[in-house]
Structures are given as C-alpha cells and as structure tokens.
Write a protein that holds these residues in place. Sequence first.
Motif, PDB file in Angstrom:
ATOM      1  N   LYS A 187       0.825  -1.222   0.000  1.00  0.00           N
ATOM      2  CA  LYS A 187       0.000   0.000   0.000  1.00  0.00           C
ATOM      3  C   LYS A 187       0.854   1.264   0.000  1.00  0.00           C
ATOM      4  N   THR A 188       1.977   1.239   0.682  1.00  0.00           N
ATOM      5  CA  THR A 188       2.860   2.409   0.652  1.00  0.00           C
ATOM      6  C   THR A 188       3.386   2.635  -0.761  1.00  0.00           C
ATOM      7  N   ALA A 189       3.743   1.564  -1.428  1.00  0.00           N
ATOM      8  CA  ALA A 189       4.213   1.667  -2.808  1.00  0.00           C
ATOM      9  C   ALA A 189       3.116   2.203  -3.721  1.00  0.00           C
ATOM     10  N   THR A 190       1.891   1.764  -3.491  1.00  0.00           N
ATOM     11  CA  THR A 190       0.765   2.247  -4.289  1.00  0.00           C
ATOM     12  C   THR A 190       0.551   3.747  -4.079  1.00  0.00           C
ATOM     13  N   ALA A 191       0.587   4.166  -2.813  1.00  0.00           N
ATOM     14  CA  ALA A 191       0.420   5.592  -2.512  1.00  0.00           C
ATOM     15  C   ALA A 191       1.514   6.418  -3.169  1.00  0.00           C
ATOM     16  N   THR A 192       2.731   5.916  -3.134  1.00  0.00           N
ATOM     17  CA  THR A 192       3.866   6.628  -3.729  1.00  0.00           C
ATOM     18  C   THR A 192       3.703   6.751  -5.241  1.00  0.00           C
ATOM     19  N   ALA A 193       3.182   5.683  -5.866  1.00  0.00           N
ATOM     20  CA  ALA A 193       3.024   5.682  -7.325  1.00  0.00           C
ATOM     21  C   ALA A 193       1.856   6.557  -7.770  1.00  0.00           C
ATOM     22  N   VAL A 194       0.799   6.611  -6.959  1.00  0.00           N
ATOM     23  CA  VAL A 194      -0.429   7.312  -7.364  1.00  0.00           C
ATOM     24  C   VAL A 194      -0.417   8.787  -6.976  1.00  0.00           C
ATOM     25  N   ALA A 195       0.216   9.135  -5.862  1.00  0.00           N
ATOM     26  CA  ALA A 195       0.168  10.507  -5.338  1.00  0.00           C
ATOM     27  C   ALA A 195       0.519  11.572  -6.379  1.00  0.00           C
ATOM     28  N   PRO A 196       1.522  11.399  -7.219  1.00  0.00           N
ATOM     29  CA  PRO A 196       1.846  12.453  -8.196  1.00  0.00           C
ATOM     30  C   PRO A 196       0.696  12.790  -9.146  1.00  0.00           C
ATOM     31  N   ARG A 222      -4.797  18.078 -13.525  1.00  0.00           N
ATOM     32  CA  ARG A 222      -6.064  18.771 -13.311  1.00  0.00           C
ATOM     33  C   ARG A 222      -7.265  18.028 -13.881  1.00  0.00           C
ATOM     34  N   GLU A 223      -7.063  17.001 -14.687  1.00  0.00           N
ATOM     35  CA  GLU A 223      -8.184  16.263 -15.266  1.00  0.00           C
ATOM     36  C   GLU A 223      -8.998  15.637 -14.125  1.00  0.00           C
ATOM     37  N   ILE A 224     -10.275  16.052 -13.999  1.00  0.00           N
ATOM     38  CA  ILE A 224     -11.063  15.769 -12.806  1.00  0.00           C
ATOM     39  C   ILE A 224     -11.294  14.280 -12.580  1.00  0.00           C
ATOM     40  N   GLU A 225     -11.534  13.530 -13.657  1.00  0.00           N
ATOM     41  CA  GLU A 225     -11.802  12.103 -13.509  1.00  0.00           C
ATOM     42  C   GLU A 225     -10.575  11.376 -12.970  1.00  0.00           C
ATOM     43  N   LEU A 226      -9.403  11.732 -13.498  1.00  0.00           N
ATOM     44  CA  LEU A 226      -8.167  11.120 -13.024  1.00  0.00           C
ATOM     45  C   LEU A 226      -7.894  11.498 -11.572  1.00  0.00           C
ATOM     46  N   ARG A 227      -8.129  12.765 -11.255  1.00  0.00           N
ATOM     47  CA  ARG A 227      -7.876  13.213  -9.881  1.00  0.00           C
ATOM     48  C   ARG A 227      -8.794  12.483  -8.902  1.00  0.00           C
ATOM     49  N   ASN A 228     -10.054  12.313  -9.276  1.00  0.00           N
ATOM     50  CA  ASN A 228     -10.978  11.604  -8.393  1.00  0.00           C
ATOM     51  C   ASN A 228     -10.590  10.141  -8.213  1.00  0.00           C
ATOM     52  N   ALA A 229     -10.141   9.525  -9.302  1.00  0.00           N
ATOM     53  CA  ALA A 229      -9.719   8.124  -9.220  1.00  0.00           C
ATOM     54  C   ALA A 229      -8.506   7.984  -8.306  1.00  0.00           C
TER      55      ALA A 229
END
Length: 425
Positions: free
Chosen positions: A67-76, A81-88
């Motif tokens: 989960k830490t690796a996932t958070a690190t990969a997704v956080a950036p 600004r694309e809203i759908e991507l940001r929400n995901a």
Amino acid sequence: MNLEQLIDIFQNDPNENKRRQAVEDIVANNMYTNLSIQAFANGLLDSYVGIRDVCQRALLNTPDEYKTATATAVAPLINIREIELRNASGEILTNMGKYAIKTLLPYLKSNDFDVRKFACDILGIIGDESIVPYITPLLTDPDRNTMLSAIETLGNLQATTALDSLIMVYENFEEIKPFVIEAIGKIGGENSESYLLEQLEIDANDTFLQTIIIDALAYNAKNIDISYKLLKSMPNCKLELQKIMMMTAFAIASRLDMQLLMPDDLRYVSHIGLKENDSNIMIASLLALGDAYIEKDAEALMYVVVKNIPDLNKQIIYNLSVNSSPEIIQLFLDLYLSRDYNDEPECDFIVYINLFWEQVPYPNKVAIVDAVLLTIEQNYNTRLLELIEFLYSIDAELIKEKLLIYSNETSKENQEIVMNFLRNH
C-alpha cells in the motif's frame, strides 16, 4: 506467463482486450510488486476507459504490504487537473489509509492551491490524528478553499491542539465564521463550550450565526450542564433564538436520557413555542413544561390539544390528571369544555384518560368529574352528557356518588336529567 511478460503485454500490445486481460491475470495471481503497481498507476493515464477502470480496481485491492508503494506511485497524479483522473487517484489514496499519509504530506506545501486542498481533503478522509500539526498551518493558507478544507479536517479530527488556531481564524475572517464554529463544536470539550457560549452572547445581532453556534454546542454535548448553560443564556437572546435554544437544550437532555427542568421565568418561551406550527418546536416546548403544569400553562396547552395530535394529547392528559394539582385540572378543563364547539375542530382529548385512570389520584378524579358537572351547569350540551357517560364507563361508583350530590344542588330541569341517567344505569 510470468509477471514481466504480462506487464509487456499490458504496456505494448495494440489489442485493448489483451491488455485488460493481462492486468486481470496479474491481480488474479496476486503478482503485486513495485513494478506491477507502477504499471497500474501509469494505466490510470491510459486513453482507454476500460484500461483505466481495471487499473483502478487493481490498485484499490493492493495488499497491505504494497500500500505504501501504491500511494507513492499514485500521489503524483493529484497534480493533474483532469477531474476524472484526480478523483480516481483520490479514491485510491483514501483507500490506502495510513499508508498514504507520509506520501501525501509534501503535497500540502505544493505551489498549486488545488493540489494543497485536494491533499488536505484526502488526509481529512483518512482521519489520522498524526496529521494535525501538518494541517494546522493551512488555516492561514492564502487560498480560501484550502483554508476551509483545513478547518473541516481539524474539526472532524477533534483536534483539541488546533483550538486556539481555529479561534484566531474565527476572530479574523468574518465570512468563514460558520465553518469555524462547526469545527469547534465537533472538537468539543470544556474550552470549546466556553468559547461558543461566550460568542453566543457577543454575536447577539447575528441570528444565523447564533443558530450555528447552538447547533455546534449540541453536536458533541456529553453533559447536561450544557443544557443548563443554554437556558441561562436565553434571556440575553432574541425570542426566535430562545425557542431554538430551548429545543436544543431539551434535545441534549433527551439524548443523554436525563431530566432537565425549565425555570419558571422561562416558561413563557414554551408557551410561545406551543403555538408554533413547527412540530419540533411544539414538542420541545411541551417537554420543557415538565411533568406537572401550572396555571400559566393552561392557555398555551389548549393550542396543542385542539390540533388533536394523539401522542401529544395523551402526554398532556397524563401530566394533567396524574401529576398536576386539582386546581390546575379544573382550570384547564373549564377552558377545554367551554370552548366554542362550532368554531373549534373536533377534538378527542379526555377519552385518553381511560388509559391510566387507575394512576390518577382520587382528588384529581373528583376534580375531573366536578369540572364536567360545572360546565354542564353553566353551558349544557349533549356532548358533555356523553362525556359523563364515558366517565361512568370507567368509574361508575364515583360518577354515581358525584351525580347524587350534584342533583341536590342543581335546577329541577337538571335534576330530572340526572335522575334519568341514574335510572338507566
């Protein structure tokens, strides 16, 4: 196929279905590694909706050890600004919980106010107390939405250490006072309550803000003291607010399953509240009058009784007949029985007395019968004779006794009516 082969298909095959299947195979075989997680995170940017969806599901199901690796990969991705991507990405990071906290903290200092706010929102949903020192500085953020996010987060976290900072914001930013009050109410505790009560009197000309303060006081109240403090503050407030304060004070007492006594000098608020069409205020007003009524309550109680609301009428007749004095019973029944039947709506009230006649003290039973007989004497009508019939059905002995006494004191016409009644029973 091994992981490297599946990732190669996922990243390079021109066929969307094969690429999707590769992701599903990686998940089905629990092939989570830093490499596959980064591939899934990149897949959130894919041009195909199906690929993005399958990658999001894969990341949401990350085992704890990754989960830490996932958070690190997704956080950036929250920088995009694309809203759908940001929400995901926000949903994934929220799902990572405490594992995402350390990764998200740097984004609270981003140069982009949208990123600062979004990171704060996610951390607020995660709801770990460790973030309080990092969220508190955002109370002075130049972006108003980021500031509001910080206020909400600190309130939800019940961050007592941030109370002084929140108070400073309240006293310096007029337009966001309601949000700060809500947060202070959620934090709760003696210091919060004292400050809110103080503001209740200071902001006496702002009914909207005062209402929010009252709601905030009620939100986290764990002690009946706050109800008494609200009652004590009532005389210093406008009438409309007094009704809300009364309603809130008794709602708190009810939630705590404790008895609250309304001071006699404030019963006038209940009397006004009983005449309201708002059922919540009416019920709170009736509750505020307590279990026994006094002379000043009678007229206001009539406003409730003629509305013919069964549960309220049962409560009133019980408190009146079982707990109140004979004098109050007679006073109220004189009002009730002598009302204009042509103007007032049909109203079943006394009929509820058969539900607890055995609990009525004898002097009160006598007072009830005497009130009916007195009204017959002053304003005879068949409805009242029907009421005597009803009372006879629940206590024949008392009715016979009182009718015999009455027959010796009334007119010949009424004597005949009484004797006919007794002969027929």
